[in-house]
Design an enzyme around this catalytic site. Sequence first.
Site, PDB file in Angstrom:
ATOM      1  CB  SER A 126      61.881  59.638  38.444  1.00 53.57           C
ATOM      2  OG  SER A 126      62.126  60.498  39.535  1.00 53.57           O
ATOM      3  CE  LYS A 180      64.912  59.652  36.471  1.00 51.26           C
ATOM      4  NZ  LYS A 180      66.300  59.911  36.785  1.00 51.26           N
ATOM      5  CG  HIS A 183      62.158  64.106  37.006  1.00 48.25           C
ATOM      6  ND1 HIS A 183      63.216  63.643  37.778  1.00 48.25           N
ATOM      7  CD2 HIS A 183      61.068  64.021  37.790  1.00 48.25           C
ATOM      8  CE1 HIS A 183      62.772  63.306  38.974  1.00 48.25           C
ATOM      9  NE2 HIS A 183      61.468  63.519  39.003  1.00 48.25           N
ATOM     10  CG  ASN A 184      67.086  63.342  37.246  1.00 49.53           C
ATOM     11  OD1 ASN A 184      65.929  62.948  37.358  1.00 49.53           O
ATOM     12  ND2 ASN A 184      68.117  62.528  37.382  1.00 49.53           N
ATOM     13  CD  GLU A 187      65.851  64.860  41.962  1.00 47.42           C
ATOM     14  OE1 GLU A 187      66.920  64.518  42.523  1.00 47.42           O
ATOM     15  OE2 GLU A 187      65.182  64.094  41.243  1.00 47.42           O
TER      16      GLU A 187
END
Length: 467
Positions: A126, A180, A183-184, A187
């Site tokens: 990232s 990940k 995480h996105n 986000e």
Amino acid sequence: MEKFDMAVLGMAVMGKNLALNIADHGYRVAVYNRTTEVAKEVVTQNPQLGLATSLEELVSILSKPRKLIIMVKAGSAVDAVIDQLVPLLDQGDILIDAGNTFFTDTIRREKALAAHGIHFIGMGVSGGEEGARFGPAIMPSGDRKAHAQLQPILEAISAKVDGEACTAYIGENGSGHYVKMVHNGIEYGDMELIAEAYHVLKHVGSRTNAQLATLFDRYNKGPLDSYLIQITADIFKTKDDLGDGELVDKILDTAGQKGTGLWTSKEALDLGVNISVITAAVNARLISSDRPLRIAAQSVLPEGALSVSAPDNLDDLVEKALYAAKVISYAQGFDLLSKAQKAYGWDLDFKAIAKLFRGGCIIRAKFLNQIARAFDDKALANLLLDPFFTEVLREGIVALRHVVPLGLQSGVPMPAFGAALSYYDAFRSTSLSTNLIQAQRDYFGAHTYQRTDREGAFHYEHWGKHD
């Protein structure tokens, strides 16, 4: 001939920058691209990199065990590269998929390659173009011994915070790509919450772009200190390069997405986890994409907005509400990780994950230090129950209760803020309305219900038969 330490396959923006980052740290890197001219151009501009014009040549110039990073579009393209490489590799070689791959594909590939004695590492990366070039957050998973061989390289090229590398071994098979993905999703939630804060400040508080830039600069000096708040302040300052005024006012209100937020929402539904802020953010992008229908609806549907005056302390209320909503969103994200590790047999270190999120990645933020500290308590069931964040919410929830109705009464959509507040109220409630839902389920489907005054499952056989 001296061998190369590592190879990067795929010379699009991310692959090229990752290769240059690795080379910057003293490693000899060979590159390959299916379109040879693309790779040749990269090497011509960056002669510190080595060039291979075929996969056979690439494999032959690598030191053993060979380490190859695949940076091609997620999906069938990754499978095609793997299929071509397998006959060329030896047992003990390491293949690394550093793309935005769905975690179940990583699990499948790792299992298939293990049968050939080849290690497969799923590695979330990232930070975008700049992160890949100068220091991303890196989330690797797979065989622990294979990771140990990669660890010095990953720690060298990752972002650093307080002298610590923003990378850590995540766990087995697809867990790195899973982290990940989450995480996105976080986000998405972050960006939507900031956008809703902007909407309220601009359309209810009548703040100009110059005032918003100053305000978000101020926010970035407090608890909201983060990359996304920083760039938001900068966006408000950016002049239109093709006309007058600020660029933000000329950008169409249709947001794109690459699918990772949607993956997160679907996965949460499959595991039965409430990540309502992230899902609200995904839905906000979906409805934004149908602009022609929205334009048609505006001409026929009544607004019904109320006349509401912005309070004098609106800037402070939005700051506290935004912080509280962000905390709730991150709590939901880590709750999904907690449920996932049980479902997939992983052993995730939430403190390490929070720490690697502190630098390089898009959601990097000051308060991740407090999240990492909270997970010192291995028995912490939910981030909201940590004393530090409980105290944050003491003021933040009051602010949320002011800001959410202020926006809604003024006709400003507040899907993520509203989801955060509703989640909080449901999370701390011991008297939800779902007792009625269970009564309805038993009425039409004999699904049974539990009682408040005794143990067991019950079915009422006389629904609708009143005296």
